[in-house]
Design a protein around this motif. Structure first.
Motif, PDB file in Angstrom:
ATOM      1  N   ARG A 168       0.831  -1.205   0.000  1.00  0.00           N
ATOM      2  CA  ARG A 168       0.000   0.000   0.000  1.00  0.00           C
ATOM      3  C   ARG A 168       0.866   1.255   0.000  1.00  0.00           C
ATOM      4  O   ARG A 168       0.547   2.246  -0.668  1.00  0.00           O
ATOM      5  CB  ARG A 168      -0.929   0.014   1.219  1.00  0.00           C
ATOM      6  CG  ARG A 168      -2.111  -0.944   1.112  1.00  0.00           C
ATOM      7  CD  ARG A 168      -3.150  -0.690   2.205  1.00  0.00           C
ATOM      8  NE  ARG A 168      -3.661   0.670   2.123  1.00  0.00           N
ATOM      9  CZ  ARG A 168      -3.410   1.650   2.978  1.00  0.00           C
ATOM     10  NH1 ARG A 168      -2.615   1.424   4.019  1.00  0.00           N
ATOM     11  NH2 ARG A 168      -3.928   2.837   2.821  1.00  0.00           N
ATOM     12  N   GLY A 227       1.949   2.362  -3.326  1.00  0.00           N
ATOM     13  CA  GLY A 227       0.947   2.972  -4.197  1.00  0.00           C
ATOM     14  C   GLY A 227      -0.129   1.990  -4.609  1.00  0.00           C
ATOM     15  O   GLY A 227       0.113   0.774  -4.669  1.00  0.00           O
ATOM     16  N   PRO A 228      -1.339   2.498  -4.911  1.00  0.00           N
ATOM     17  CA  PRO A 228      -2.459   1.613  -5.254  1.00  0.00           C
ATOM     18  C   PRO A 228      -2.205   0.779  -6.506  1.00  0.00           C
ATOM     19  O   PRO A 228      -2.635  -0.365  -6.585  1.00  0.00           O
ATOM     20  CB  PRO A 228      -3.635   2.583  -5.455  1.00  0.00           C
ATOM     21  CG  PRO A 228      -3.014   3.931  -5.644  1.00  0.00           C
ATOM     22  CD  PRO A 228      -1.753   3.912  -4.870  1.00  0.00           C
ATOM     23  N   ARG A 229      -1.505   1.345  -7.478  1.00  0.00           N
ATOM     24  CA  ARG A 229      -1.221   0.579  -8.700  1.00  0.00           C
ATOM     25  C   ARG A 229      -0.346  -0.631  -8.389  1.00  0.00           C
ATOM     26  O   ARG A 229      -0.606  -1.741  -8.869  1.00  0.00           O
ATOM     27  CB  ARG A 229      -0.539   1.479  -9.720  1.00  0.00           C
ATOM     28  CG  ARG A 229      -0.187   0.768 -11.014  1.00  0.00           C
ATOM     29  CD  ARG A 229       0.474   1.717 -11.996  1.00  0.00           C
ATOM     30  NE  ARG A 229       0.851   1.033 -13.214  1.00  0.00           N
ATOM     31  CZ  ARG A 229       1.470   1.615 -14.235  1.00  0.00           C
ATOM     32  NH1 ARG A 229       1.756   2.913 -14.185  1.00  0.00           N
ATOM     33  NH2 ARG A 229       1.777   0.908 -15.313  1.00  0.00           N
ATOM     34  N   LEU A 281       0.041  -2.086  -5.437  1.00  0.00           N
ATOM     35  CA  LEU A 281      -0.729  -2.999  -4.598  1.00  0.00           C
ATOM     36  C   LEU A 281      -1.622  -3.887  -5.450  1.00  0.00           C
ATOM     37  O   LEU A 281      -1.609  -5.121  -5.305  1.00  0.00           O
ATOM     38  CB  LEU A 281      -1.569  -2.201  -3.602  1.00  0.00           C
ATOM     39  CG  LEU A 281      -2.556  -3.006  -2.742  1.00  0.00           C
ATOM     40  CD1 LEU A 281      -1.821  -3.954  -1.805  1.00  0.00           C
ATOM     41  CD2 LEU A 281      -3.467  -2.063  -1.942  1.00  0.00           C
ATOM     42  N   ALA A 282      -2.404  -3.291  -6.340  1.00  0.00           N
ATOM     43  CA  ALA A 282      -3.339  -4.065  -7.153  1.00  0.00           C
ATOM     44  C   ALA A 282      -2.592  -5.003  -8.104  1.00  0.00           C
ATOM     45  O   ALA A 282      -2.994  -6.158  -8.307  1.00  0.00           O
ATOM     46  CB  ALA A 282      -4.243  -3.124  -7.945  1.00  0.00           C
ATOM     47  N   GLN A 309      -9.025  -0.699   3.241  1.00  0.00           N
ATOM     48  CA  GLN A 309      -8.425   0.115   2.185  1.00  0.00           C
ATOM     49  C   GLN A 309      -7.856  -0.753   1.068  1.00  0.00           C
ATOM     50  O   GLN A 309      -7.897  -0.384  -0.113  1.00  0.00           O
ATOM     51  CB  GLN A 309      -7.345   1.013   2.789  1.00  0.00           C
ATOM     52  CG  GLN A 309      -7.909   2.067   3.737  1.00  0.00           C
ATOM     53  CD  GLN A 309      -6.838   2.804   4.510  1.00  0.00           C
ATOM     54  OE1 GLN A 309      -5.723   2.312   4.681  1.00  0.00           O
ATOM     55  NE2 GLN A 309      -7.172   3.983   5.014  1.00  0.00           N
ATOM     56  N   THR A 310      -7.344  -1.917   1.448  1.00  0.00           N
ATOM     57  CA  THR A 310      -6.831  -2.835   0.428  1.00  0.00           C
ATOM     58  C   THR A 310      -7.963  -3.361  -0.443  1.00  0.00           C
ATOM     59  O   THR A 310      -7.846  -3.411  -1.683  1.00  0.00           O
ATOM     60  CB  THR A 310      -6.110  -4.009   1.111  1.00  0.00           C
ATOM     61  OG1 THR A 310      -5.006  -3.502   1.857  1.00  0.00           O
ATOM     62  CG2 THR A 310      -5.608  -5.016   0.082  1.00  0.00           C
ATOM     63  N   LYS A 343     -10.696  -1.880  -1.036  1.00  0.00           N
ATOM     64  CA  LYS A 343     -11.184  -0.783  -1.878  1.00  0.00           C
ATOM     65  C   LYS A 343     -10.309  -0.595  -3.115  1.00  0.00           C
ATOM     66  O   LYS A 343     -10.812  -0.370  -4.227  1.00  0.00           O
ATOM     67  CB  LYS A 343     -11.226   0.517  -1.091  1.00  0.00           C
ATOM     68  CG  LYS A 343     -11.748   1.710  -1.916  1.00  0.00           C
ATOM     69  CD  LYS A 343     -12.536   2.644  -1.115  1.00  0.00           C
ATOM     70  CE  LYS A 343     -13.235   3.721  -1.931  1.00  0.00           C
ATOM     71  NZ  LYS A 343     -12.717   3.970  -3.272  1.00  0.00           N
ATOM     72  N   VAL A 344      -8.996  -0.705  -2.942  1.00  0.00           N
ATOM     73  CA  VAL A 344      -8.101  -0.602  -4.092  1.00  0.00           C
ATOM     74  C   VAL A 344      -8.382  -1.717  -5.090  1.00  0.00           C
ATOM     75  O   VAL A 344      -8.459  -1.488  -6.306  1.00  0.00           O
ATOM     76  CB  VAL A 344      -6.624  -0.640  -3.643  1.00  0.00           C
ATOM     77  CG1 VAL A 344      -5.691  -0.793  -4.841  1.00  0.00           C
ATOM     78  CG2 VAL A 344      -6.276   0.620  -2.870  1.00  0.00           C
ATOM     79  N   ASP A 385     -11.616  -0.987  -6.926  1.00  0.00           N
ATOM     80  CA  ASP A 385     -11.510   0.076  -7.925  1.00  0.00           C
ATOM     81  C   ASP A 385     -10.731  -0.364  -9.159  1.00  0.00           C
ATOM     82  O   ASP A 385     -11.030   0.073 -10.284  1.00  0.00           O
ATOM     83  CB  ASP A 385     -10.834   1.313  -7.325  1.00  0.00           C
ATOM     84  CG  ASP A 385     -11.684   1.975  -6.258  1.00  0.00           C
ATOM     85  OD1 ASP A 385     -12.903   1.701  -6.224  1.00  0.00           O
ATOM     86  OD2 ASP A 385     -11.127   2.743  -5.441  1.00  0.00           O
ATOM     87  N   ARG A 386      -9.714  -1.215  -8.968  1.00  0.00           N
ATOM     88  CA  ARG A 386      -8.798  -1.535 -10.069  1.00  0.00           C
ATOM     89  C   ARG A 386      -9.015  -2.934 -10.646  1.00  0.00           C
ATOM     90  O   ARG A 386      -8.648  -3.173 -11.803  1.00  0.00           O
ATOM     91  CB  ARG A 386      -7.343  -1.387  -9.594  1.00  0.00           C
ATOM     92  CG  ARG A 386      -6.987   0.068  -9.293  1.00  0.00           C
ATOM     93  CD  ARG A 386      -5.554   0.238  -8.827  1.00  0.00           C
ATOM     94  NE  ARG A 386      -5.222   1.644  -8.660  1.00  0.00           N
ATOM     95  CZ  ARG A 386      -4.674   2.411  -9.606  1.00  0.00           C
ATOM     96  NH1 ARG A 386      -4.394   1.890 -10.792  1.00  0.00           N
ATOM     97  NH2 ARG A 386      -4.424   3.687  -9.377  1.00  0.00           N
TER      98      ARG A 386
END
Length: 598
Positions: free
Chosen positions: A114, A117-119, A121-122, A185-186, A188-189, A192-193
Motif C-alpha cells: 500500500r 501505491g495503489p497501482r 498494490l493491485a 483500504q486494500t 477498496k483498491v 476500484d482496479r
C-alpha cells in the motif's frame, strides 16, 4: 565481469560504475548483479538508466536478500519495480509458519504494498494465487450479499461496510482496528482496479471453506519453493537427522549418478554459503574440475536451503539466515574432514561421489554430541544454586557451554585468544577437540564438586560464590564450607569473579583451628586426608586430580605449621577432615599465582 571489481568501482567511482552497467545488456548484467553485496547492488540499481530492468533480472532469492538487508522501510522503493513473482517469493518464505499462514506477516506485506501505491498494490495482489488471497481474508472478514428485494437503507448497520450496496462485509471481533482499516483500504483498491477479482473474492469469502483453502494455498506455495530449491519442512528435517559417525557407510550414501551431480537442484542460494573460513572445504572444492565443482555448489545451495527451512523461524531476520547458512557449511566441512581424515584429495573424491547431505549430517552429529554433553551437564549439576551460571566450573567452561547452547552452536574464540569474548563457526576438527577438552574438564570438576565432594544437592541451595561475606560463610555447614572454598581455590582465577576476601579466609582459618587443635596429630591428619581424598578423585583426569592434590597438600602442611604441636595423637574423624582443604591466608597469593591453567 568480476563482481568484486564492480563492487570496488561502485564504492570508488559511482559514475564509472553507472556507465559500465548501462553498457551491458540485461542478460549480461544479470549474473554479475546477483553476486554483488546488497548495499552496492542497491546503489547501482538507482544509478542505472533502467532500474526496473535491473531489478526484474534479479533471481528471486537475490531480490529477497536485497529487500531485507537494505531494510523494508527503504526497500519499499523496489516494489513498483519488482515482478509479481519476486514479491510472491517473499510472501512464500515469510508468511508461513510450517503449515499455517502467518497473517501478521502477510499484513506487513500488505502495508508495504500500500505504501508503494495503489497501482503496485493491485498489480501484485492480482497476480497472487487466488487461494492465498482467500486465506488472507478468511476467518477475519465476514461477507454477505444483499438480496435484490432488500432496500439498502434496511442494512444501515454501522458494523457493515460496502463499496457497491451489494456486498457487505464486517470484521471478526479479534481483528484490531488498525488491521481492519488496512484491509478495508486494500479491498477498496482491489474493487476500484480489479472489480471482477473482488467479486470473486467476496463470493469465495461467503463460503465456509477456510481450512481447505489454506491447505491448497500451502500446497501451491510448497510447489513454488521446491522449484526454487527449498524442500518442504518434513523433507528439510532429514538434513538434521543424527548419523552414527563410527558406522558411516559410504556405499549407502553415494550419489546415484555422480556425472549429473547437482542437476536435480535448481534455484539459487539465498545467501553466499562458501567462505574463506571453511578452509578445508574450499581446498577440496578447488581440487574438483570446473563442471563438477559447479554441480557441487548447486547441491550445496540446495542443502543450505533445506537447513534454513528446517531451522529458521523468521526468514526476514537475515542475521539468523546467515548464521544458519554458515553453520551448514561449517558442519559440511567438519564431516568432510572427518571422513577424509584430513586429506584434501580424498575430500574432493567424497564431494564427487557422496551426497552432501550425508557428509553434512556427519559434521552436524559431531557438533550435536557436544551440545548433548552441555545439556546433560546442566541437567545433572545444581547450577541453579549459582543463578544458573556455570562459572562455578570455570570461565572458559561456562563460556563454552553458552556458545554451544546458541543457535546454531558456535565456537568460543576465548579458546584461541585469552580474554576474547566473540564466537565463530567451527572451522576444523581441531576446534572440536579443543571444545571436547574443555567440556571434559568441566565434567570432571562437576563430578568432583557435585557428586563426590558434596553429593546432596540440597546443601548447594542458596550458595553464591560471587557474594560471599564473613557472615554468610559462618552459616555454612562443613561440607558447604569445603565446597565453597575448594571451588574458590580451583576456579577463582579462571572464572573471573572476585575471590573470597582474605578476611573471610582468616575467619574460617580460626574455625579450622578450633576443630583440629583438640582432635588431630600431623600423622593422623595426613592419613585421614588421603582416606577422604582417594574416593573423591578416583578416575578423574590428571588435570583435575593434580591440582586438587597439590592444593590439599599445601593447605594441610600450612595448617599443621599454623596449629603447631598437637596435644594428642588421637584419631581424626574423617567426616571432619574435609575442612582441611580451606587455604591458610598466607597461601592465597602463591596458590592463585602458581595454579596452572587447566
Amino acid at each position: 565481469m568480476d563482481p568484486n571489481e564492480l563492487t570496488l568501482l561502485v564504492q570508488r567511482d559511482r559514475e564509472a560504475a553507472r556507465r559500465l552497467i548501462d553498457g551491458l545488456s540485461l542478460d549480461e548484467a544479470a549474473p554479475v548483479l546477483a553476486q554483488l553485496p546488497s548495499r552496492e547492488l542497491w546503489q547501482l540499481i538507482f544509478l542505472a538508466r533502467n532500474p526496473t530492468g535491473l531489478v526484474r533480472t534479479l533471481p528471486r532469492t537475490t531480490f529477497f536478500t536485497l529487500f531485507h538487508e537494505v531494510g523494508p522501510a527503504d526497500s519499499v522503493e523496489l516494489l513498483p519495480l519488482a515482478t509479481p513473482r519476486q514479491v510472491e517469493f517473499c510472501l512464500d518464505l515469510e508468511c508461513w509458519r510450517r503449515d499455517e499462514l502467518a497473517t501478521n506477516r502477510a499484513d506487513e506485506w500488505i502495508h508495504r504494498l500500500r505504501e508503494a501505491g495503489p497501482r503496485t498494490l493491485a498489480r501484485h495482489l492480482a497476480q497472487l494465487d487466488f487461494e492465498f488471497l482467500i486465506a488472507l481474508f478468511a476467518g477475519r472478514v465476514r461477507v454477505m450479499k444483499r438480496n435484490e428485494d432488500v432496500d439498502p437503507v434496511e442494512l444501515d448497520d454501522p458494523s457493515l461496510s460496502t463499496f457497491d450496496d451489494l456486498y457487505y462485509f464486517s470484521f471478526a471481533e479479534d481483528v484490531e482496528a488498525n488491521v481492519a482499516l488496512e484491509l478495508t483500504q486494500t479491498l477498496k483498491v482491489l474493487r476500484d482496479r480489479t472489480p471482477e477479482l473482488t467479486v470473486d473474492l467476496f463470493e469465495a469469502l461467503r463460503q465456509d471453506l477456510p481450512a481447505e483453502v489454506v491447505e491448497e494455498a500451502r500446497r501451491l506455495r510448497d510447489g513454488r519453493l521446491a522449484d526454487e530449491g527449498f524442500p518442504d519442512f518434513d523433507r528439510a528435517l532429514e538434513t538434521l537427522a543424527r548419523l552414527e559417525v563410527e558406522r558411516f557407510d559410504l556405499e549407502r550414501h553415494r550419489k546415484l549418478d555422480p556425472g549429473s551431480i547437482g542437476a536435480s537442484t535448481t534455484g539459487s542460494e539465498l545467501v553466499p554459503v562458501v567462505n574463506a573460513e571453511a578452509s578445508f572445504l574450499v581446498a577440496a572444492l578447488g581440487a574438483l574440475e570446473a563442471g563438477v565443482r559447479a554441480g557441487v555448489e548447486r547441491e550445496l545451495a540446495f542443502l543450505t536451503n533445506a537447513v534454513l527451512v528446517a531451522t529458521v523461524r523468521d526468514f526476514a531476520d537475515m542475521s539468523e539466515v546467515h548464521r544458519q547458512a554458515v553453520g551448514t557449511v561449517s558442519c559440511l566441512g567438519l564431516g568432510l574432514e572427518r571422513l577424509a581424515r584430513g586429506d584434501v584429495a580424498s575430500a574432493a573424491e567424497l564431494l564427487r561421489e557422496v551426497r552432501l547431505e550425508a557428509i553434512h549430517r556427519v559434521g552436524r552429529t559431531l557438533v550435536t554430541d557436544l551440545v548433548t554433553r552441555v545439556t546433560r551437564l546442566r541437567r545433572e549439576t545444581p547450577l541453579a544454586a549459582f543463578g544458573g551460571r556455570a562459572t562455578i566450573l570455570g570461565h572458559v567452561v561456562a563460556r563454552t557451554m553458552d556458545t554451544l547452547g546458541a543457535t546454531p552452536p558456535s565456537y568460543p574464540q576465548a579458546l584461541d585468544v585469552e580474554g576474547e569474548t566473540g564466537v565463530r563457526a567451527f572451522e576444523s576438527l581441531a576446534d572440536l577437540e579443543r571444545v571436547d577438552a574443555v567440556l571434559t574438564r568441566g565434567e570432571a570438576l562437576a563430578v568432583f564438586l557435585f557428586h563426590r565432594l558434596m553429593p546432596d544437592p540440597h546443601e548447594w541451595q542458596g550458595m553464591d560464590l560471587e557474594g560471599c561475606t564473613v557472615d554468610r560463610l559462618t552459616d555454612l555447614s562443613a561440607h558447604q564450607l569445603v565446597a565453597t572454598m575448594l571451588a574458590n581455590v580451583l576456579l577463582a582465577r579462571e572464572a573471573r569473579f572476585e575471590p573470597i576476601p582474605v578476611e573471610c579466609l582468616a575467619d574460617l582459618g580460626e574455625r579450622v583451628a578450633a576443630v583440629l587443635r583438640p582432635t588431630a596429630a600431623s600423622g593422623a591428619l595426613a592419613s585421614a586426608v588421603e582416606q577422604w581424598l582417594e574416593p573423591l578423585l578416583d578416575g578423574l583426569p590428571l588435570a583435575v586430580t593434580g591440582v586438587v592434590r597439590r592444593v590439599v597438600e599445601e593447605c594441610r602442611e600450612a595448617l599443621v605449621t599454623q596449629l603447631g604441636a598437637f596435644p594428642s595423637e588421637s584419631t581424626v574423624d574423617p567426616l571432619a577432615v574435609p575442612i582441611v582443604v580451606v587455604r591458610a591466608p598466607e597461601l592465597i597469593a602463591r596458590t592463585e599465582r602458581d595454579l596452572p591453567a587447566m
